[in-house]
Design an enzyme around this catalytic site. Structure first.
Site, PDB file in Angstrom:
ATOM      1  N   ASP A   1       0.957  -1.457  -0.091  1.00 36.95           N
ATOM      2  CA  ASP A   1      -0.432   0.285   0.013  1.00 36.95           C
ATOM      3  C   ASP A   1       1.354   0.991   0.022  1.00 36.95           C
ATOM      4  O   ASP A   1       1.525   1.227   0.872  1.00 36.95           O
ATOM      5  CB  ASP A   1      -0.889  -0.331   1.381  1.00 36.95           C
ATOM      6  CG  ASP A   1      -1.621   1.274   1.316  1.00 36.95           C
ATOM      7  OD1 ASP A   1      -1.376   1.802   0.273  1.00 36.95           O
ATOM      8  OD2 ASP A   1      -2.076   0.986   2.501  1.00 36.95           O
TER       9      ASP A   1
ATOM     10  N   LYS B   1       3.469  11.318  -3.747  1.00 37.61           N
ATOM     11  CA  LYS B   1       1.962  10.559  -3.902  1.00 37.61           C
ATOM     12  C   LYS B   1       0.619  11.520  -4.930  1.00 37.61           C
ATOM     13  O   LYS B   1       0.392  10.992  -6.123  1.00 37.61           O
ATOM     14  CB  LYS B   1       1.215  10.048  -2.736  1.00 37.61           C
ATOM     15  CG  LYS B   1      -0.225   8.631  -4.133  1.00 37.61           C
ATOM     16  CD  LYS B   1      -0.318   7.887  -3.022  1.00 37.61           C
ATOM     17  CE  LYS B   1      -2.184   6.578  -2.965  1.00 37.61           C
ATOM     18  NZ  LYS B   1      -2.837   5.923  -2.224  1.00 37.61           N
TER      19      LYS B   1
ATOM     20  N   GLU C   1      -7.421   0.495  -4.571  1.00 41.96           N
ATOM     21  CA  GLU C   1      -6.808   0.649  -3.322  1.00 41.96           C
ATOM     22  C   GLU C   1      -8.631  -0.226  -2.734  1.00 41.96           C
ATOM     23  O   GLU C   1      -8.470  -0.829  -2.022  1.00 41.96           O
ATOM     24  CB  GLU C   1      -7.090   1.740  -2.847  1.00 41.96           C
ATOM     25  CG  GLU C   1      -5.322   2.056  -3.074  1.00 41.96           C
ATOM     26  CD  GLU C   1      -5.297   3.501  -2.480  1.00 41.96           C
ATOM     27  OE1 GLU C   1      -5.970   4.598  -2.006  1.00 41.96           O
ATOM     28  OE2 GLU C   1      -3.929   3.923  -3.283  1.00 41.96           O
TER      29      GLU C   1
ATOM     30  N   ASP D   1     -13.236   5.573   2.742  1.00 44.54           N
ATOM     31  CA  ASP D   1     -11.040   5.768   2.999  1.00 44.54           C
ATOM     32  C   ASP D   1     -11.115   7.189   2.908  1.00 44.54           C
ATOM     33  O   ASP D   1     -10.774   7.838   2.108  1.00 44.54           O
ATOM     34  CB  ASP D   1     -10.384   4.993   1.779  1.00 44.54           C
ATOM     35  CG  ASP D   1      -9.250   4.978   2.080  1.00 44.54           C
ATOM     36  OD1 ASP D   1      -8.919   5.594   3.032  1.00 44.54           O
ATOM     37  OD2 ASP D   1      -8.415   4.742   0.517  1.00 44.54           O
TER      38      ASP D   1
HETATM   39  P1  ADP Z   1      -2.756   7.010   3.606  1.00 44.66           P
HETATM   40  O1  ADP Z   1      -3.998   6.010   3.347  1.00 44.66           O
HETATM   41  O2  ADP Z   1      -3.660   8.660   3.382  1.00 44.66           O
HETATM   42  O3  ADP Z   1      -0.970   7.220   3.723  1.00 44.66           O
HETATM   43  P2  ADP Z   1      -3.890   6.629   6.522  1.00 44.66           P
HETATM   44  O4  ADP Z   1      -4.877   5.580   6.841  1.00 44.66           O
HETATM   45  O5  ADP Z   1      -2.523   6.052   7.945  1.00 44.66           O
HETATM   46  O6  ADP Z   1      -3.040   7.391   5.787  1.00 44.66           O
HETATM   47  O7  ADP Z   1      -3.906   7.380   7.868  1.00 44.66           O
HETATM   48  C1  ADP Z   1      -3.711   8.181   8.591  1.00 44.66           C
HETATM   49  C2  ADP Z   1      -4.121   9.252   9.623  1.00 44.66           C
HETATM   50  O8  ADP Z   1      -4.706   8.629  10.029  1.00 44.66           O
HETATM   51  C3  ADP Z   1      -3.139  10.118  10.142  1.00 44.66           C
HETATM   52  O9  ADP Z   1      -4.079  11.786   9.942  1.00 44.66           O
HETATM   53  C4  ADP Z   1      -3.356   9.595  11.466  1.00 44.66           C
HETATM   54  O10 ADP Z   1      -3.476  10.742  12.272  1.00 44.66           O
HETATM   55  C5  ADP Z   1      -5.070   9.223  11.082  1.00 44.66           C
HETATM   56  N1  ADP Z   1      -5.207   7.557  12.176  1.00 44.66           N
HETATM   57  C6  ADP Z   1      -4.563   7.064  12.790  1.00 44.66           C
HETATM   58  N2  ADP Z   1      -5.024   6.241  13.817  1.00 44.66           N
HETATM   59  C7  ADP Z   1      -5.329   7.218  13.781  1.00 44.66           C
HETATM   60  C8  ADP Z   1      -6.844   7.098  15.493  1.00 44.66           C
HETATM   61  N3  ADP Z   1      -6.068   6.014  15.766  1.00 44.66           N
HETATM   62  N4  ADP Z   1      -7.279   7.697  15.554  1.00 44.66           N
HETATM   63  C9  ADP Z   1      -8.021   9.143  14.299  1.00 44.66           C
HETATM   64  N5  ADP Z   1      -6.887   8.851  13.254  1.00 44.66           N
HETATM   65  C10 ADP Z   1      -6.357   8.461  13.453  1.00 44.66           C
HETATM   66 MG    MG Z   2      -4.795   4.775   2.347  1.00 46.00          MG
END
Ligand code: ADP
Ligand code: MG
Length: 613
Positions: free
Chosen positions: A25, A87, A187, A211
């Protein structure tokens, strides 16, 4: 003779007999890698650490590259050397980034506006492909370390709305990282696979994948049956995510504690941002958050947090409604709602989405791991470890050719299954027309000028016939890797020509080789520094010869000649410590001119001396 591969690092025997393809991912905020053992997907994490690798690349002063958590720590102290959200730049031209540029802390090169963007770090340039490849290299190293074997094949996920250029760029990034990209998967498709949906041959299911990541929001409506995933619609907001939740908290605190916090202090701002993310996560399971920043206590309760983010959450809900409308489906038609992305851990998000769709949402699998896990499932299927399942991709954009008046004539419509084959018949418009130009485009607009041109060729040698009589069959064959072969054949005469299309934004083998040796973008600056080094080397050997010349010819050189040589020596030495290549070369030339007659004289003297012996 049987060959047994042994790891040079630790002497263990590697079982490479079983093909291993990993799932990746490659996220805007975080990236991660997973693989399947015995058909069960598993993310890679080192003892207790998170599986998530922040998608951040830091270049230190000597251009060494750091990726992930330790790069994230440099974000505030070295903003112009620390690249995040690469990205967002994939497959984009300078023009495409008009709205995003101002928000970036790093520098984008202002080149030809149609060209693909490059990021400037110090005096080097990097393409988004190279940047993403650094993240992929870090993930590759991670999984190799964990499994103690080499890994060279991967499935990489991309957002469902990625166009061909962005997919191709992702593929190229993989290749540059030493990974053969076996498949690019959407995705939401990967997320559904992780939930084991879509491989059932009996029932067709319609699902919504919500998402919400760090900086982007995507909603996709898919139908799945028997390994065929069809994206009915996508919607979302490319600038809405968990980072915006953090920002609303920071703003709230700044107005709440105006008197006590020095908000002009950059480090305070950074600390506020870190605390905001901490608060957001804490409030997922608690009613209030308390902490302090430079002795000032700060707090936030759950209901305040929820009122802060409510407008953002509402925005995502209206995007969901648009997606349903585009797919011409009612909420009741959705069999399953899947939650993806770290930000869906926020209870208000979950509740709101659940209310909108009128059903419990599915969030049993870690939302920030589910896409990688699904990619690993797809990889496992491709490796042939899950028998009887065949997965098909869907074309994201329509493919067609230009017809009269610059109109787009679609041959393979968007959302068609891949591999695919379709054809259509055309004819000539002029009597005796011998040639027919076929120009291939990709896109949804009616006029080809608004779509992306993929390539063109001319079908030559159509026998003379009145206009409208020749029958030209144009067929499109799209293979599982997204390579398009276009064939045109005049049926009466069997005249035939075909063209294999590589995306315009794709990288040729030759270019790729060049990038592997060194990066294209650095070639110019590399060439410059090499020329300077060469001039310096030449200068240094000139200094040595001058010294030797003085020593050997002390006896006959006049005082004036000696001091001239000494001056040249000093001047050249000074120039060598500066960086002006041309000045060094000019000086060397001067010295050569001055010393040439002297050298001749020295030579004559030696010869005379020899003869006198
Ligand atoms: P991406 O797909 O954009 O790479 P992610 O799916 O990894 O990102 O999501 C990252 C986001 O999720 C960040 O803004 C992070 O603060 C938030 N996040 C991660 N854990 C939690 C949580 N327990 N509660 C709220 N937000 C969260
Ligand atoms: Mg993602």
């Amino acid at each position: 003779m049987a060959k047994i591969p042994i790891s040079i690092k630790d002497g263990t025997v590697i079982d490479e007999s079983q093909e291993l393809i990993v799932g990746i991912d490659l996220g805007t905020t975080n990236s991660l890698v997973a693989y399947a053992i015995d058909n069960v997907p598993k993310v890679i994490k080192h003892h207790g650490e998170s599986a998530l690798v922040p998608s951040i690349i830091h270049f230190d002063e000597s251009n060494n590259i750091i990726v992930g958590e330790s790069a994230k720590e440099k974000l505030i102290s070295f903003p112009e050397r620390t690249i995040y959200s690469a990205k967002r730049l994939m497959g984009k031209s300078y023009n495409d980034l008009e709205s995003f540029k101002s928000q970036m802390a790093y520098r984008i090169i202002e080149t030809n506006e149609e060209e693909l963007v490059k990021v400037a770090v110090g005096n080097k340039y990097y393409t988004p492909i190279e940047l993403s490849s650094e993240i992929l290299k870090a993930l590759k190293a991670r999984v190799e370390k964990e499994l103690k074997r080499s890994v060279s094949k991967a499935v990489i996920t991309v957002p469902a709305y990625f166009n061909d250029a962005q997919r191709q760029a992702t593929r190229d990034a993989g290749r540059l990282a030493g990974l053969e990209v076996m498949r690019i998967v959407n995705e939401p498709t990967a997320a559904s696979l992780a939930y084991g949906l879509g491989t059932d041959s009996e029932t067709e299911k319609t699902i919504a994948v919500y998402d919400l990541g760090g900086g982007t929001f995507d909603i996709s409506i898919l139908t799945l049956q028997d390994g065929i995933f069809e994206v009915l619609s996508t919607n979302g907001d490319t600038f809405l995510g968990g980072d915006d939740f953090d920002a609303t908290i920071v703003e709230h605190w700044m107005s709440e504690y105006t008197g006590s916090l020095n908000i002009n202090d950059k480090s305070i701002l950074q600390e506020l941002r870190i605390k905001a993310e901490e608060a957001k996560k804490h409030l997922g399971t608690n009613d209030s958050f308390k902490s302090s920043i430079s002795n000032i206590s700060i707090e936030l309760d759950k209901s305040t947090f929820e009122s802060l983010i409510d407008p953002l959450v509402k925005k995502t809900l209206s995007a969901c409604e648009s997606a349903l409308k585009d797919a011409q489906l009612s909420k009741e038609a959705i069999d399953e709602v899947i939650m993806v992305g770290g930000s869906t851990r926020v209870p208000l998000v979950k509740e709101s989405v659940s209310n909108l769709f009128g059903q419990e949402v599915n969030d049993k699998i870690n939302p920030d791991e589910v896409v990688a896990l699904g990619a690993a499932v797809q990889a496992d299927i491709l490796a042939g470890n899950q028998k009887g399942i065949l997965l098909l991709d869907i074309t994201p954009l329509s493919l067609g050719i230009e017809t009269m008046g610059g109109l787009m004539d679609v041959i393979i419509p968007r959302n068609s299954k891949v591999p695919n084959k379709a054809s259509r018949q055309y004819t000539t418009s002029v009597d005796g027309q011998a040639n027919l130009k076929i120009t291939v485009f990709q896109g949804e607009r009616d006029l080809v000028e608004h779509n992306r041109k993929l390539g063109e060729f001319i079908l030559k040698g159509i026998p003379p016939m009145p206009a409208g009589l020749p029958k030209v069959d144009v067929s499109f064959m799209l293979d599982a890797d997204g390579v398009l072969v276009v064939n045109a054949k005049e049926l009466r005469s069997e005249t035939e020509t075909s063209l294999q299309i590589k995306s315009q934004y794709g990288i040729s083998e030759e270019e790729m080789a060049k990038m592997l040796l060194d990066s294209i973008s650095n070639a110019e600056s590399d060439m410059k520094s090499r020329a300077l080094l060469e001039a310096r080397n030449e200068g240094n050997s000139m200094l040595k010869s001058l010294e030797k010349f003085l020593r050997d010819n002390q006896s006959w050189l006049t005082e004036e000649q000696k001091s001239m040589i000494q001056d040249h020596h000093t001047n050249l030495k000074d120039l060598l410590s500066a960086s002006d290549k041309d000045a060094i070369l000019t000086k060397i030339e001067d010295i050569n001119k001055y010393t040439e007659p002297l050298a001749n004289e020295a030579f004559t003297r030696i010869v005379k001396k020899e003869l006198a012996k």
